[in-house]
Scaffold this active site. Sequence first.
Site, PDB file in Angstrom:
ATOM      1  N   LYS A  93       0.871  -1.168   0.000  1.00 57.43           N
ATOM      2  CA  LYS A  93       0.000   0.000   0.000  1.00 57.43           C
ATOM      3  C   LYS A  93       0.908   1.218   0.000  1.00 57.43           C
ATOM      4  O   LYS A  93       1.653   1.448   0.954  1.00 57.43           O
ATOM      5  CB  LYS A  93      -0.919   0.017   1.212  1.00 57.43           C
ATOM      6  N   GLY A 154      -8.188   9.147   9.571  1.00 56.27           N
ATOM      7  CA  GLY A 154      -8.516   9.257  10.983  1.00 56.27           C
ATOM      8  C   GLY A 154      -9.579  10.283  11.321  1.00 56.27           C
ATOM      9  O   GLY A 154      -9.901  10.468  12.502  1.00 56.27           O
ATOM     10  N   ALA A 181      -9.633   5.525   3.964  1.00 51.26           N
ATOM     11  CA  ALA A 181      -9.490   6.656   4.881  1.00 51.26           C
ATOM     12  C   ALA A 181     -10.770   7.464   4.991  1.00 51.26           C
ATOM     13  O   ALA A 181     -11.473   7.700   4.004  1.00 51.26           O
ATOM     14  CB  ALA A 181      -8.334   7.588   4.492  1.00 51.26           C
ATOM     15  N   GLY A 182     -11.051   7.900   6.210  1.00 53.83           N
ATOM     16  CA  GLY A 182     -12.177   8.774   6.478  1.00 53.83           C
ATOM     17  C   GLY A 182     -13.443   8.078   6.935  1.00 53.83           C
ATOM     18  O   GLY A 182     -14.371   8.723   7.409  1.00 53.83           O
ATOM     19  N   ASN A 203      -9.382   1.836   9.746  1.00 51.26           N
ATOM     20  CA  ASN A 203      -8.608   1.450  10.910  1.00 51.26           C
ATOM     21  C   ASN A 203      -9.136   2.133  12.167  1.00 51.26           C
ATOM     22  O   ASN A 203      -9.663   1.505  13.079  1.00 51.26           O
ATOM     23  CB  ASN A 203      -7.134   1.780  10.687  1.00 51.26           C
ATOM     24  N   THR A 204      -9.042   3.467  12.188  1.00 51.79           N
ATOM     25  CA  THR A 204      -9.355   4.222  13.395  1.00 51.79           C
ATOM     26  C   THR A 204     -10.787   4.000  13.868  1.00 51.79           C
ATOM     27  O   THR A 204     -11.040   3.910  15.080  1.00 51.79           O
ATOM     28  CB  THR A 204      -9.110   5.720  13.158  1.00 51.79           C
TER      29      THR A 204
END
Length: 254
Positions: A93, A154, A181-182, A203-204
């Site tokens: 990635k 994040g 992301a987001g 992830n977050t």
Amino acid sequence: MPSFYGIEVESALMLGTAQYPSPAILAAAFRASGAGIATVSLRREAGGGQDFLRLIEGLGVRVLPNTAGCHTAREAITTAQMARELLGTDWIKLEVIGHTDLLAPDVFALVEAARELTAQGFKVFPYCTEDLGVCDRLLNAGCEVLMPWGAPIGSGLGLNNIHGLTALRAAFPEVTLVVDAGIGLPSHAARAMELGFDAVLLNTAVAKAGDPVAMARAMALAADAGRAGYLADPMEPRDMAQPSTPLIGKAFLA
């Protein structure tokens, strides 16, 4: 099921491995999610040593190392080479950060690094924007997967540019696309899949939830529901109301 460089993965959900409260919760979240791919930051996670690598191996998923924290093409290329040697995979990635506050991709360095890594035999998963010109250059550089952001890493804001993501899906109908992301809520994951994207990476939203295991399960259900909705060919939205019950047979008073 999504296909990445000819490899089919059962789940449309990809999970990161950072920020979890404990290794046990990380493992439980992955089991609950059914995710088939785990992203691993070489810079952040290498400090865990063999214990962390054994934990990841025990998840029974494909590992996608990433170049998180890199700010130049050369730095990202070197990190990718180290990841291939350490983790034994050509998948990478590719992240090249251009703006520290927003963690936005440096699209110029990204294309440069993607071209060089592809020449070295890597299967590149570029973290990019939804810009059609940038994505076209990444495909010409040898990428077979594109990973546009939904919102800054994040942030949990969801999909900031629905029209841009929709245009990207329409422009490259045969390319594997992942919203990366987001994503902050299951509804965000479902929306991305409803747009026709092949997978979501987050992830977050899971790692920092009050109950990461429950959130991982919710994200998996949302991704599956969104994909099923897309495949069902949903109705087009209308500007005006339209009755669902026909007027034929309705009784009228004289």
